[in-house]
Design a protein around this motif. Structure first.
Motif, PDB file in Angstrom:
ATOM      1  N   VAL A   7      24.232 -60.907  30.322  1.00  0.00           N
ATOM      2  CA  VAL A   7      25.438 -61.858  30.626  1.00  0.00           C
ATOM      3  C   VAL A   7      26.059 -62.205  29.638  1.00  0.00           C
ATOM      4  CG1 VAL A   7      24.899 -62.421  33.148  1.00  0.00           C
ATOM      5  CG2 VAL A   7      24.269 -63.931  31.083  1.00  0.00           C
ATOM      6  N   GLU A  49      27.694 -55.336  38.071  1.00  0.00           N
ATOM      7  CA  GLU A  49      27.956 -55.164  39.497  1.00  0.00           C
ATOM      8  C   GLU A  49      26.434 -55.115  40.091  1.00  0.00           C
ATOM      9  OE1 GLU A  49      29.517 -51.317  40.774  1.00  0.00           O
ATOM     10  OE2 GLU A  49      29.275 -51.931  43.152  1.00  0.00           O
ATOM     11  N   ASP A  51      23.942 -56.359  38.876  1.00  0.00           N
ATOM     12  CA  ASP A  51      23.096 -57.672  38.616  1.00  0.00           C
ATOM     13  C   ASP A  51      23.665 -58.484  39.773  1.00  0.00           C
ATOM     14  OD1 ASP A  51      21.744 -56.819  36.553  1.00  0.00           O
ATOM     15  OD2 ASP A  51      22.908 -58.079  35.261  1.00  0.00           O
ATOM     16  N   GLY A  52      24.605 -58.194  40.406  1.00  0.00           N
ATOM     17  CA  GLY A  52      25.339 -59.348  41.672  1.00  0.00           C
ATOM     18  C   GLY A  52      26.588 -60.439  41.034  1.00  0.00           C
ATOM     19  N   LEU A  53      27.096 -59.779  39.849  1.00  0.00           N
ATOM     20  CA  LEU A  53      27.896 -60.667  39.445  1.00  0.00           C
ATOM     21  C   LEU A  53      29.380 -60.241  39.531  1.00  0.00           C
ATOM     22  CD1 LEU A  53      26.343 -61.321  35.916  1.00  0.00           C
ATOM     23  CD2 LEU A  53      26.049 -62.809  38.009  1.00  0.00           C
ATOM     24  N   ALA A  73      27.969 -66.598  41.784  1.00  0.00           N
ATOM     25  CA  ALA A  73      26.901 -66.852  40.616  1.00  0.00           C
ATOM     26  C   ALA A  73      27.690 -66.465  39.231  1.00  0.00           C
ATOM     27  CB  ALA A  73      25.762 -65.777  40.685  1.00  0.00           C
ATOM     28  N   GLU A  76      30.106 -69.527  38.267  1.00  0.00           N
ATOM     29  CA  GLU A  76      29.286 -70.527  37.430  1.00  0.00           C
ATOM     30  C   GLU A  76      29.170 -70.537  35.985  1.00  0.00           C
ATOM     31  OE1 GLU A  76      25.417 -71.492  39.226  1.00  0.00           O
ATOM     32  OE2 GLU A  76      26.067 -70.704  41.169  1.00  0.00           O
ATOM     33  N   LEU A  77      29.136 -69.117  35.686  1.00  0.00           N
ATOM     34  CA  LEU A  77      29.034 -68.709  34.353  1.00  0.00           C
ATOM     35  C   LEU A  77      30.535 -68.951  33.440  1.00  0.00           C
ATOM     36  CD1 LEU A  77      27.300 -65.418  34.468  1.00  0.00           C
ATOM     37  CD2 LEU A  77      26.449 -67.531  33.017  1.00  0.00           C
ATOM     38  N   PRO A  80      30.438 -72.046  30.805  1.00  0.00           N
ATOM     39  CA  PRO A  80      29.585 -71.879  29.422  1.00  0.00           C
ATOM     40  C   PRO A  80      30.305 -70.858  28.569  1.00  0.00           C
ATOM     41  CG  PRO A  80      28.130 -72.379  31.443  1.00  0.00           C
ATOM     42  CD  PRO A  80      29.448 -72.159  31.818  1.00  0.00           C
TER      43      PRO A  80
END
Lengths: 114, 114
Positions: A7, A49, A51-53, A73, A76-77, A80
């Motif tokens: 990520v 995709e 990784d489910g992001l 998920a 939330e990134l 940061p």
């Protein structure tokens, strides 16, 4: 923490930060993610995709329209990752200078020891 | 944004987060940064020093003691990098599940098209 490598690579960061503002299309990402090739964009989108992001949605238009939407998920990134990109922008020059000084110092050490 | 790849790789993150609590020694990092090899630790420390994120200090003891201290630019990273590691910890399972589902779906697509 192998997923961190995934990520936090520059291409993933570019795509995820772009998707922070809502669904994004391939062609849009190609324009906005600075320096990414079509092939790298395809691979990175597929990985995010997997990784489910990102969720990939194909609209049955002609030609088909493909949109990518960030999952919860991924959202939330955004904080940061945006902070990281701003940090990199802020310190672009200081890092370049530090590298220059380091290379000079180590070149001297190399020749002194030679 | 090539520097993003540098600071946000999992080894750099491990080292910088460890250095958030004060000067750190090589042997300490070898223990705390999970899974890092001695060679990778040496290379990553050298790169972070070159980027101006760590200062390397050698004490003239026998054997010499070597300490690494985070610079102010590195300290600005602690927040975002700690948030990233916490995110990765929180989503470790959901990502593993997402990958499993993705691989099953794509295996089916592969065999259907075969």
């Amino acid at each position: 923490m192998e997923v961190l490598d995934q990520v936090s690579g520059k291409w993933s960061i570019g795509i995820l930060v772009a998707a922070a503002h809502g669904p994004v299309r391939f062609t849009e990402l190609e324009r906005t993610v600075n320096g990414i090739s079509r092939r790298m964009l395809t691979l990175t989108l597929r990985r995010l995709e997997r990784d489910g992001l990102l969720v990939r949605k194909v609209y049955p238009t002609v030609p088909p329209k493909v949109e990518y939407t960030a999952t919860s998920a991924a959202r939330e990134l955004f904080g940061p990752l945006t902070a990281l990109t701003e940090w990199a922008e802020r310190h672009r020059t200081t890092i370049a200078q530090a590298r220059h000084v380091y290379d000079l110092e180590n070149a001297e050490k190399g020749s002194a020891a030679g």
